[in-house]
Scaffold this active site. Structure first.
Site, PDB file in Angstrom:
ATOM      1  N   GLU A 109       0.841  -1.205   0.000  1.00 57.38           N
ATOM      2  CA  GLU A 109       0.000   0.000   0.000  1.00 57.38           C
ATOM      3  C   GLU A 109       0.873   1.251   0.000  1.00 57.38           C
ATOM      4  O   GLU A 109       2.025   1.219   0.460  1.00 57.38           O
ATOM      5  CB  GLU A 109      -0.866   0.016   1.263  1.00 57.38           C
ATOM      6  CG  GLU A 109      -2.324  -0.322   1.039  1.00 57.38           C
ATOM      7  CD  GLU A 109      -3.125   0.777   0.357  1.00 57.38           C
ATOM      8  OE1 GLU A 109      -2.639   1.402  -0.604  1.00 57.38           O
ATOM      9  OE2 GLU A 109      -4.261   1.007   0.793  1.00 57.38           O
ATOM     10  N   ASP A 110       0.318   2.353  -0.468  1.00 60.34           N
ATOM     11  CA  ASP A 110       1.033   3.622  -0.438  1.00 60.34           C
ATOM     12  C   ASP A 110       1.013   4.246   0.953  1.00 60.34           C
ATOM     13  O   ASP A 110       2.025   4.705   1.462  1.00 60.34           O
ATOM     14  CB  ASP A 110       0.437   4.597  -1.469  1.00 60.34           C
ATOM     15  CG  ASP A 110      -1.092   4.710  -1.384  1.00 60.34           C
ATOM     16  OD1 ASP A 110      -1.706   4.024  -0.541  1.00 60.34           O
ATOM     17  OD2 ASP A 110      -1.669   5.478  -2.168  1.00 60.34           O
ATOM     18  N   PHE A 134      -2.153  15.990   3.987  1.00 60.85           N
ATOM     19  CA  PHE A 134      -2.433  15.338   2.724  1.00 60.85           C
ATOM     20  C   PHE A 134      -1.185  15.398   1.850  1.00 60.85           C
ATOM     21  O   PHE A 134      -0.710  16.477   1.519  1.00 60.85           O
ATOM     22  CB  PHE A 134      -3.608  16.018   2.023  1.00 60.85           C
ATOM     23  CG  PHE A 134      -4.055  15.280   0.807  1.00 60.85           C
ATOM     24  CD1 PHE A 134      -4.842  14.146   0.910  1.00 60.85           C
ATOM     25  CD2 PHE A 134      -3.669  15.712  -0.452  1.00 60.85           C
ATOM     26  CE1 PHE A 134      -5.241  13.450  -0.223  1.00 60.85           C
ATOM     27  CE2 PHE A 134      -4.061  15.022  -1.589  1.00 60.85           C
ATOM     28  CZ  PHE A 134      -4.848  13.894  -1.466  1.00 60.85           C
ATOM     29  N   ARG A 177       0.855  11.954  -9.446  1.00 61.21           N
ATOM     30  CA  ARG A 177       1.333  10.590  -9.139  1.00 61.21           C
ATOM     31  C   ARG A 177       2.744  10.373  -9.685  1.00 61.21           C
ATOM     32  O   ARG A 177       3.483   9.531  -9.207  1.00 61.21           O
ATOM     33  CB  ARG A 177       0.428   9.539  -9.777  1.00 61.21           C
ATOM     34  CG  ARG A 177      -0.963   9.454  -9.183  1.00 61.21           C
ATOM     35  CD  ARG A 177      -1.668   8.203  -9.704  1.00 61.21           C
ATOM     36  NE  ARG A 177      -3.107   8.253  -9.538  1.00 61.21           N
ATOM     37  CZ  ARG A 177      -3.751   7.943  -8.422  1.00 61.21           C
ATOM     38  NH1 ARG A 177      -3.082   7.557  -7.357  1.00 61.21           N
ATOM     39  NH2 ARG A 177      -5.062   8.006  -8.360  1.00 61.21           N
TER      40      ARG A 177
HETATM   41  P1  5GP Z   1      -7.544   4.626   4.515  1.00 60.16           P
HETATM   42  O1  5GP Z   1      -8.519   3.561   4.106  1.00 60.16           O
HETATM   43  O2  5GP Z   1      -6.422   4.116   5.384  1.00 60.16           O
HETATM   44  O3  5GP Z   1      -8.246   5.809   5.144  1.00 60.16           O
HETATM   45  O4  5GP Z   1      -6.957   5.249   3.212  1.00 60.16           O
HETATM   46  C1  5GP Z   1      -6.187   4.562   2.331  1.00 60.16           C
HETATM   47  C2  5GP Z   1      -6.138   5.255   0.992  1.00 60.16           C
HETATM   48  O5  5GP Z   1      -6.498   6.643   1.058  1.00 60.16           O
HETATM   49  C3  5GP Z   1      -4.716   5.257   0.500  1.00 60.16           C
HETATM   50  O6  5GP Z   1      -4.423   4.073  -0.184  1.00 60.16           O
HETATM   51  C4  5GP Z   1      -4.680   6.481  -0.394  1.00 60.16           C
HETATM   52  O7  5GP Z   1      -5.119   6.145  -1.682  1.00 60.16           O
HETATM   53  C5  5GP Z   1      -5.670   7.430   0.237  1.00 60.16           C
HETATM   54  N1  5GP Z   1      -4.986   8.432   1.067  1.00 60.16           N
HETATM   55  C6  5GP Z   1      -4.902   8.492   2.416  1.00 60.16           C
HETATM   56  N2  5GP Z   1      -4.174   9.540   2.822  1.00 60.16           N
HETATM   57  C7  5GP Z   1      -3.754  10.164   1.685  1.00 60.16           C
HETATM   58  C8  5GP Z   1      -2.921  11.304   1.447  1.00 60.16           C
HETATM   59  O8  5GP Z   1      -2.387  11.987   2.334  1.00 60.16           O
HETATM   60  N3  5GP Z   1      -2.699  11.614   0.138  1.00 60.16           N
HETATM   61  C9  5GP Z   1      -3.253  10.925  -0.896  1.00 60.16           C
HETATM   62  N4  5GP Z   1      -2.972  11.336  -2.116  1.00 60.16           N
HETATM   63  N5  5GP Z   1      -4.030   9.848  -0.697  1.00 60.16           N
HETATM   64  C10 5GP Z   1      -4.270   9.461   0.580  1.00 60.16           C
END
Ligand code: 5GP
Length: 181
Positions: free
Chosen positions: A104-105, A158, A171
Protein backbone atom coordinates in the site's frame (compact mmCIF):
# COMPACT_ATOMS: atom_id res chain seq x y z
CA UNK A 1 -5.21 23.32 -20.33
CA UNK A 2 -5.10 22.01 -16.75
CA UNK A 3 -6.93 24.18 -14.21
CA UNK A 4 -5.76 22.73 -10.92
CA UNK A 5 -6.03 24.78 -7.74
CA UNK A 6 -2.80 23.38 -6.29
CA UNK A 7 0.45 23.94 -8.17
CA UNK A 8 3.55 21.77 -8.16
CA UNK A 9 5.71 24.87 -7.43
CA UNK A 10 3.91 25.24 -4.08
CA UNK A 11 4.70 21.71 -2.96
CA UNK A 12 7.02 21.26 0.01
CA UNK A 13 9.15 18.16 -0.28
CA UNK A 14 8.69 15.72 2.58
CA UNK A 15 10.75 12.81 1.26
CA UNK A 16 13.17 13.24 -1.63
CA UNK A 17 13.69 10.67 -4.34
CA UNK A 18 17.02 9.64 -2.77
CA UNK A 19 15.48 9.24 0.69
CA UNK A 20 12.62 7.17 -0.69
CA UNK A 21 14.88 4.87 -2.65
CA UNK A 22 17.11 4.09 0.30
CA UNK A 23 14.12 3.50 2.60
CA UNK A 24 12.58 1.16 0.04
CA UNK A 25 15.74 -0.90 -0.15
CA UNK A 26 15.67 -1.26 3.65
CA UNK A 27 12.03 -2.30 3.55
CA UNK A 28 12.67 -4.91 0.87
CA UNK A 29 15.42 -6.47 2.98
CA UNK A 30 13.22 -6.53 6.08
CA UNK A 31 10.34 -8.16 4.20
CA UNK A 32 12.56 -10.77 2.58
CA UNK A 33 14.14 -11.65 5.91
CA UNK A 34 10.68 -12.69 7.08
CA UNK A 35 10.19 -15.26 4.34
CA UNK A 36 12.39 -18.35 3.68
CA UNK A 37 14.74 -17.72 0.74
CA UNK A 38 13.53 -20.48 -1.53
CA UNK A 39 9.82 -19.66 -1.17
CA UNK A 40 7.76 -17.66 -3.65
CA UNK A 41 6.25 -14.33 -2.72
CA UNK A 42 3.00 -13.05 -4.22
CA UNK A 43 3.24 -9.28 -4.20
CA UNK A 44 -0.13 -7.54 -4.34
CA UNK A 45 0.12 -4.00 -5.66
CA UNK A 46 -2.84 -1.91 -4.51
CA UNK A 47 -3.65 0.45 -7.39
CA UNK A 48 -3.32 3.19 -8.11
CA UNK A 49 -1.42 4.78 -5.25
CA UNK A 50 1.19 2.10 -4.62
CA UNK A 51 2.24 1.66 -8.24
CA UNK A 52 5.57 3.50 -7.91
CA UNK A 53 6.40 2.11 -4.49
CA UNK A 54 5.59 -1.45 -5.49
CA UNK A 55 7.56 -1.23 -8.74
CA UNK A 56 10.66 0.00 -6.89
CA UNK A 57 10.24 -2.41 -3.97
CA UNK A 58 10.15 -5.56 -6.10
CA UNK A 59 13.34 -4.57 -7.91
CA UNK A 60 15.23 -5.40 -4.69
CA UNK A 61 13.64 -8.80 -4.09
CA UNK A 62 15.78 -11.87 -4.57
CA UNK A 63 12.99 -14.35 -3.85
CA UNK A 64 11.02 -15.71 -6.78
CA UNK A 65 8.06 -13.35 -7.01
CA UNK A 66 4.75 -13.05 -8.76
CA UNK A 67 3.05 -9.66 -9.04
CA UNK A 68 -0.69 -9.16 -8.86
CA UNK A 69 -2.73 -5.96 -8.98
CA UNK A 70 -5.94 -4.98 -7.29
CA UNK A 71 -7.86 -1.77 -7.27
CA UNK A 72 -9.81 -0.34 -4.40
CA UNK A 73 -10.84 3.22 -3.78
CA UNK A 74 -11.98 5.02 -0.64
CA UNK A 75 -11.24 8.57 -1.65
CA UNK A 76 -12.87 9.97 -4.82
CA UNK A 77 -11.45 13.40 -5.53
CA UNK A 78 -11.43 14.68 -1.98
CA UNK A 79 -8.54 14.99 0.43
CA UNK A 80 -10.29 13.19 3.29
CA UNK A 81 -11.08 9.51 3.54
CA UNK A 82 -14.68 8.35 3.29
CA UNK A 83 -15.98 5.25 4.98
CA UNK A 84 -17.13 3.82 1.66
CA UNK A 85 -14.76 1.54 -0.13
CA UNK A 86 -15.63 1.51 -3.82
CA UNK A 87 -14.58 0.22 -7.21
CA UNK A 88 -12.86 -2.99 -6.36
CA UNK A 89 -11.32 -4.99 -9.16
CA UNK A 90 -10.15 -8.32 -7.87
CA UNK A 91 -8.86 -10.95 -10.23
CA UNK A 92 -6.35 -12.92 -8.28
CA UNK A 93 -4.97 -16.44 -8.59
CA UNK A 94 -5.39 -19.02 -5.85
CA UNK A 95 -3.26 -17.73 -2.97
CA UNK A 96 -4.07 -20.52 -0.55
CA UNK A 97 -0.96 -21.48 1.41
CA UNK A 98 1.19 -18.85 -0.38
CA UNK A 99 3.32 -16.03 1.00
CA UNK A 100 1.39 -12.86 0.26
CA UNK A 101 2.69 -9.30 0.66
CA UNK A 102 0.13 -6.53 0.25
CA UNK A 103 1.79 -3.28 -0.83
CA UNK A 104 0.00 0.00 0.00
CA UNK A 105 1.03 3.62 -0.44
CA UNK A 106 -0.33 4.97 2.84
CA UNK A 107 -2.44 3.90 5.80
CA UNK A 108 -4.71 6.72 6.91
CA UNK A 109 -7.91 5.74 8.74
CA UNK A 110 -6.99 2.07 8.42
CA UNK A 111 -10.26 1.13 6.70
CA UNK A 112 -8.60 -0.05 3.51
CA UNK A 113 -5.92 -1.99 5.37
CA UNK A 114 -8.55 -3.74 7.50
CA UNK A 115 -10.71 -4.50 4.49
CA UNK A 116 -7.81 -5.96 2.52
CA UNK A 117 -6.34 -7.91 5.40
CA UNK A 118 -9.69 -9.50 6.26
CA UNK A 119 -10.41 -10.24 2.62
CA UNK A 120 -7.10 -12.01 2.05
CA UNK A 121 -7.23 -13.93 5.31
CA UNK A 122 -10.78 -15.14 4.83
CA UNK A 123 -10.93 -15.65 1.08
CA UNK A 124 -7.39 -16.84 0.38
CA UNK A 125 -6.04 -18.28 3.63
CA UNK A 126 -2.41 -17.58 2.72
CA UNK A 127 0.47 -19.27 4.49
CA UNK A 128 1.81 -15.86 5.49
CA UNK A 129 0.23 -12.45 5.01
CA UNK A 130 2.34 -9.31 5.35
CA UNK A 131 1.04 -5.77 4.94
CA UNK A 132 3.55 -3.12 3.96
CA UNK A 133 2.83 0.57 3.59
CA UNK A 134 5.27 3.26 2.54
CA UNK A 135 3.60 5.86 4.75
CA UNK A 136 1.80 5.51 8.05
CA UNK A 137 -0.54 8.32 9.18
CA UNK A 138 -0.93 6.82 12.62
CA UNK A 139 -2.59 9.92 14.12
CA UNK A 140 -5.52 9.64 11.64
CA UNK A 141 -6.35 6.04 12.48
CA UNK A 142 -10.01 5.09 13.05
CA UNK A 143 -9.43 1.34 13.03
CA UNK A 144 -6.99 -0.46 15.28
CA UNK A 145 -4.59 -1.83 12.68
CA UNK A 146 -0.85 -1.52 12.05
CA UNK A 147 1.18 -2.57 9.01
CA UNK A 148 3.81 -5.27 9.44
CA UNK A 149 6.30 -2.90 7.82
CA UNK A 150 6.19 0.77 6.95
CA UNK A 151 8.62 3.35 5.64
CA UNK A 152 7.74 6.57 7.45
CA UNK A 153 5.25 7.73 10.03
CA UNK A 154 3.79 11.11 9.02
CA UNK A 155 1.52 13.79 10.50
CA UNK A 156 -2.09 14.17 9.45
CA UNK A 157 -1.34 16.10 6.26
CA UNK A 158 -2.43 15.34 2.72
CA UNK A 159 0.58 14.18 0.73
CA UNK A 160 1.10 13.76 -2.99
CA UNK A 161 3.69 12.36 -5.36
CA UNK A 162 5.33 9.00 -5.93
CA UNK A 163 1.98 7.39 -6.77
CA UNK A 164 -0.15 9.51 -4.45
CA UNK A 165 -2.49 11.88 -6.25
CA UNK A 166 -4.38 15.12 -5.87
CA UNK A 167 -7.47 14.99 -8.14
CA UNK A 168 -5.68 12.37 -10.20
CA UNK A 169 -2.53 14.48 -10.70
CA UNK A 170 1.00 14.38 -9.30
CA UNK A 171 1.33 10.59 -9.14
CA UNK A 172 4.35 10.88 -11.44
CA UNK A 173 6.50 12.97 -9.10
CA UNK A 174 9.58 11.05 -7.95
CA UNK A 175 9.32 12.55 -4.43
CA UNK A 176 6.57 12.97 -1.82
CA UNK A 177 5.40 16.41 -0.77
CA UNK A 178 2.51 18.39 0.65
CA UNK A 179 0.85 21.74 0.07
CA UNK A 180 1.38 24.01 3.07
CA UNK A 181 -1.82 25.85 4.12
P1 5GP B 1 -7.54 4.63 4.52
O1 5GP B 1 -8.52 3.56 4.11
O2 5GP B 1 -6.42 4.12 5.38
O3 5GP B 1 -8.25 5.81 5.14
O4 5GP B 1 -6.96 5.25 3.21
C1 5GP B 1 -6.19 4.56 2.33
C2 5GP B 1 -6.14 5.26 0.99
O5 5GP B 1 -6.50 6.64 1.06
C3 5GP B 1 -4.72 5.26 0.50
O6 5GP B 1 -4.42 4.07 -0.18
C4 5GP B 1 -4.68 6.48 -0.39
O7 5GP B 1 -5.12 6.14 -1.68
C5 5GP B 1 -5.67 7.43 0.24
N1 5GP B 1 -4.99 8.43 1.07
C6 5GP B 1 -4.90 8.49 2.42
N2 5GP B 1 -4.17 9.54 2.82
C7 5GP B 1 -3.75 10.16 1.69
C8 5GP B 1 -2.92 11.30 1.45
O8 5GP B 1 -2.39 11.99 2.33
N3 5GP B 1 -2.70 11.61 0.14
C9 5GP B 1 -3.25 10.93 -0.90
N4 5GP B 1 -2.97 11.34 -2.12
N5 5GP B 1 -4.03 9.85 -0.70
C10 5GP B 1 -4.27 9.46 0.58
Amino acid sequence: MMTLDKKVEDLKVLFSETELQSKIKELATAIENDIPEDEEIYVICVLKGSVMFCADLVKHFKHPIQMEFIRISSYGHETRSTNNLQAIDLTLPDLHNKNVVIVEDIIDTGLTARFLTDLFKIKHQPKKLLFVSLLNKKCARQIDIEPDFFGYEIDDKFVVGYGLDYKGYYRNLPYIGYFPC
